[in-house]
Scaffold this motif. Sequence first.
Motif, PDB file in Angstrom:
ATOM      1  N   TRP A 197       0.735  -1.194  -0.103  1.00 33.61           N
ATOM      2  CA  TRP A 197      -0.091  -0.045  -0.049  1.00 33.61           C
ATOM      3  C   TRP A 197       0.819   1.144  -0.068  1.00 33.61           C
ATOM      4  CZ3 TRP A 197      -4.543   1.737  -1.130  1.00 33.61           C
ATOM      5  CH2 TRP A 197      -4.936   2.785  -0.734  1.00 33.61           C
ATOM      6  N   GLN A 198       2.099   1.362   0.617  1.00 32.21           N
ATOM      7  CA  GLN A 198       2.748   2.462   0.888  1.00 32.21           C
ATOM      8  C   GLN A 198       3.670   2.591  -0.622  1.00 32.21           C
ATOM      9  OE1 GLN A 198       5.214   1.077   4.237  1.00 32.21           O
ATOM     10  NE2 GLN A 198       4.300   2.795   5.584  1.00 32.21           N
ATOM     11  N   GLN A 199       3.944   1.382  -1.075  1.00 33.81           N
ATOM     12  CA  GLN A 199       4.577   1.692  -2.595  1.00 33.81           C
ATOM     13  C   GLN A 199       3.636   2.053  -3.323  1.00 33.81           C
ATOM     14  OE1 GLN A 199       6.339  -2.097  -3.979  1.00 33.81           O
ATOM     15  NE2 GLN A 199       6.906  -2.714  -1.661  1.00 33.81           N
ATOM     16  N   LEU A 200       2.061   1.689  -3.592  1.00 29.10           N
ATOM     17  CA  LEU A 200       1.298   1.999  -4.422  1.00 29.10           C
ATOM     18  C   LEU A 200       1.038   3.547  -4.196  1.00 29.10           C
ATOM     19  CD1 LEU A 200      -0.952   1.663  -6.483  1.00 29.10           C
ATOM     20  CD2 LEU A 200      -2.421   0.907  -4.736  1.00 29.10           C
ATOM     21  N   THR A 201       1.023   4.009  -2.975  1.00 21.57           N
ATOM     22  CA  THR A 201       0.739   5.537  -2.489  1.00 21.57           C
ATOM     23  C   THR A 201       1.830   6.389  -2.948  1.00 21.57           C
ATOM     24  OG1 THR A 201      -0.646   4.940  -0.630  1.00 21.57           O
ATOM     25  CG2 THR A 201       0.227   6.872  -0.738  1.00 21.57           C
ATOM     26  N   GLU A 202       3.154   6.000  -2.743  1.00 25.48           N
ATOM     27  CA  GLU A 202       4.271   6.602  -3.233  1.00 25.48           C
ATOM     28  C   GLU A 202       4.363   6.841  -4.658  1.00 25.48           C
ATOM     29  OE1 GLU A 202       9.013   6.247  -3.071  1.00 25.48           O
ATOM     30  OE2 GLU A 202       8.033   5.818  -0.972  1.00 25.48           O
ATOM     31  N   GLN A 203       4.003   5.672  -5.350  1.00 20.01           N
ATOM     32  CA  GLN A 203       4.256   5.661  -6.965  1.00 20.01           C
ATOM     33  C   GLN A 203       3.304   6.348  -7.533  1.00 20.01           C
ATOM     34  OE1 GLN A 203       6.838   4.530  -8.747  1.00 20.01           O
ATOM     35  NE2 GLN A 203       8.035   3.964  -7.056  1.00 20.01           N
ATOM     36  N   SER A 204       2.027   6.489  -6.822  1.00 18.85           N
ATOM     37  CA  SER A 204       0.808   7.062  -7.606  1.00 18.85           C
ATOM     38  C   SER A 204       0.918   8.839  -7.564  1.00 18.85           C
ATOM     39  CB  SER A 204      -0.427   6.654  -7.063  1.00 18.85           C
ATOM     40  OG  SER A 204      -0.507   7.040  -5.599  1.00 18.85           O
ATOM     41  N   GLN A 205       1.793   9.152  -6.324  1.00 20.89           N
ATOM     42  CA  GLN A 205       2.019  10.446  -6.150  1.00 20.89           C
ATOM     43  C   GLN A 205       3.030  10.783  -7.228  1.00 20.89           C
ATOM     44  OE1 GLN A 205       2.978  10.617  -2.046  1.00 20.89           O
ATOM     45  NE2 GLN A 205       0.736  10.966  -1.287  1.00 20.89           N
ATOM     46  N   ARG A 227       0.672  11.585 -13.251  1.00 18.61           N
ATOM     47  CA  ARG A 227       0.519  12.150 -14.829  1.00 18.61           C
ATOM     48  C   ARG A 227       0.807  11.034 -15.805  1.00 18.61           C
ATOM     49  NH1 ARG A 227       0.181  17.847 -15.143  1.00 18.61           N
ATOM     50  NH2 ARG A 227       0.592  18.912 -13.286  1.00 18.61           N
ATOM     51  N   GLU A 228       1.713  10.449 -15.552  1.00 21.49           N
ATOM     52  CA  GLU A 228       2.053   9.145 -16.474  1.00 21.49           C
ATOM     53  C   GLU A 228       0.690   8.028 -16.444  1.00 21.49           C
ATOM     54  OE1 GLU A 228       5.951   7.356 -15.551  1.00 21.49           O
ATOM     55  OE2 GLU A 228       6.362   9.358 -14.575  1.00 21.49           O
ATOM     56  N   VAL A 229       0.415   7.975 -15.376  1.00 23.40           N
ATOM     57  CA  VAL A 229      -0.754   7.078 -15.096  1.00 23.40           C
ATOM     58  C   VAL A 229      -1.904   7.615 -16.166  1.00 23.40           C
ATOM     59  CG1 VAL A 229      -2.699   6.011 -13.714  1.00 23.40           C
ATOM     60  CG2 VAL A 229      -0.123   6.052 -12.943  1.00 23.40           C
ATOM     61  N   LEU A 230      -2.326   8.792 -15.956  1.00 23.81           N
ATOM     62  CA  LEU A 230      -3.242   9.088 -16.688  1.00 23.81           C
ATOM     63  C   LEU A 230      -3.068   9.024 -18.310  1.00 23.81           C
ATOM     64  CD1 LEU A 230      -4.188  12.663 -15.184  1.00 23.81           C
ATOM     65  CD2 LEU A 230      -5.528  10.532 -14.900  1.00 23.81           C
ATOM     66  N   ARG A 234      11.680  -4.374 -11.978  1.00 20.23           N
ATOM     67  CA  ARG A 234      12.321  -3.738 -10.931  1.00 20.23           C
ATOM     68  C   ARG A 234      11.927  -4.145  -9.367  1.00 20.23           C
ATOM     69  NH1 ARG A 234      12.018   2.780 -11.867  1.00 20.23           N
ATOM     70  NH2 ARG A 234      13.109   2.767 -13.958  1.00 20.23           N
ATOM     71  N   GLY A 235      11.096  -5.203  -9.661  1.00 20.54           N
ATOM     72  CA  GLY A 235      10.658  -5.679  -8.362  1.00 20.54           C
ATOM     73  C   GLY A 235       9.691  -4.923  -7.313  1.00 20.54           C
ATOM     74  N   ILE A 236       9.079  -4.132  -7.895  1.00 22.35           N
ATOM     75  CA  ILE A 236       8.170  -3.066  -7.153  1.00 22.35           C
ATOM     76  C   ILE A 236       6.751  -3.327  -7.427  1.00 22.35           C
ATOM     77  CG2 ILE A 236       7.648  -0.869  -6.757  1.00 22.35           C
ATOM     78  CD1 ILE A 236      10.620   0.005  -7.808  1.00 22.35           C
ATOM     79  N   ASP A 237       6.150  -3.990  -6.185  1.00 22.62           N
ATOM     80  CA  ASP A 237       4.875  -4.358  -6.589  1.00 22.62           C
ATOM     81  C   ASP A 237       3.813  -3.146  -6.521  1.00 22.62           C
ATOM     82  OD1 ASP A 237       5.541  -6.938  -5.934  1.00 22.62           O
ATOM     83  OD2 ASP A 237       5.449  -6.853  -3.774  1.00 22.62           O
ATOM     84  N   GLY A 238       4.237  -1.931  -5.795  1.00 23.76           N
ATOM     85  CA  GLY A 238       3.181  -0.822  -6.060  1.00 23.76           C
ATOM     86  C   GLY A 238       3.022  -0.450  -7.586  1.00 23.76           C
ATOM     87  N   LEU A 239       4.329  -0.589  -8.283  1.00 26.32           N
ATOM     88  CA  LEU A 239       4.249  -0.132  -9.778  1.00 26.32           C
ATOM     89  C   LEU A 239       3.262  -1.168 -10.448  1.00 26.32           C
ATOM     90  CD1 LEU A 239       7.916   0.813 -11.037  1.00 26.32           C
ATOM     91  CD2 LEU A 239       5.668   2.037 -11.048  1.00 26.32           C
TER      92      LEU A 239
END
Length: 219
Positions: free
Chosen positions: A7-15, A19-22, A180-185
């Motif tokens: 959850w922390q990874q997802l929050t950090e990556q989304s912040q 713009r890239e997600v959109l 990269r092994g980042i679940d949040g991404l």
Amino acid sequence: MNNLSIWQQLTEQSQMRWREVLEATSIHIQLVFFSMLIAIVLGVSLGILVTRVPKLATLVLGGSGVMQTIPSLALLGFMIPIFGIGVKTAIAALFLYSLLPIIRNTYTGINDVDPATREAAKGMGMTSMQILFKVELPLAIPVIMAGIRTAAVINVGNATLAAFIGAGGLGDFIFLGITRGIDGLILLGAIPAALLAIILEVFFGSVERWTTPKGLKAE
């Protein structure tokens, strides 16, 4: 990064990447939209054709069925020599994957129309084209729309693989997260894709209810 919860990874990556997600979501929608548009036009047309020329049913349904058995990445690979790397290849592959449920449901929906209804339409002096557009297709709409809904939802998932050939979309985040092994991404790409699939399911369900003749709607 690995010390953080998902959850922390997802929050950090989304912040960091909203713009890239959109932008990726916009590309993803375009890939699905254009491939589905072509698939609906050609799929419904082929479905109608095989009801008129039954000898083609095995060839058309069998050919579109074979496309479904080819792994997604392999199909993308087959398309690269024809269309090159990028969006055109992704749309072509997604289009081919969408054909079977649309063709099959169009064929089934029209064939399931009560023969007595067709005979009544003929008795009223309707031509073959009038029977198709005023009787058969309206009655077959629920079945056809079910095929389109299935194809659209499958397409959203398959479109994530477009990242492997440089076509962009939400698959970019999934691919990047894996490497990269980042679940949040990974979730940053997977969650919008899942939401998009749900939205399309609801949208086509609404279209199905709107286009279904009143006499066929569930009470």
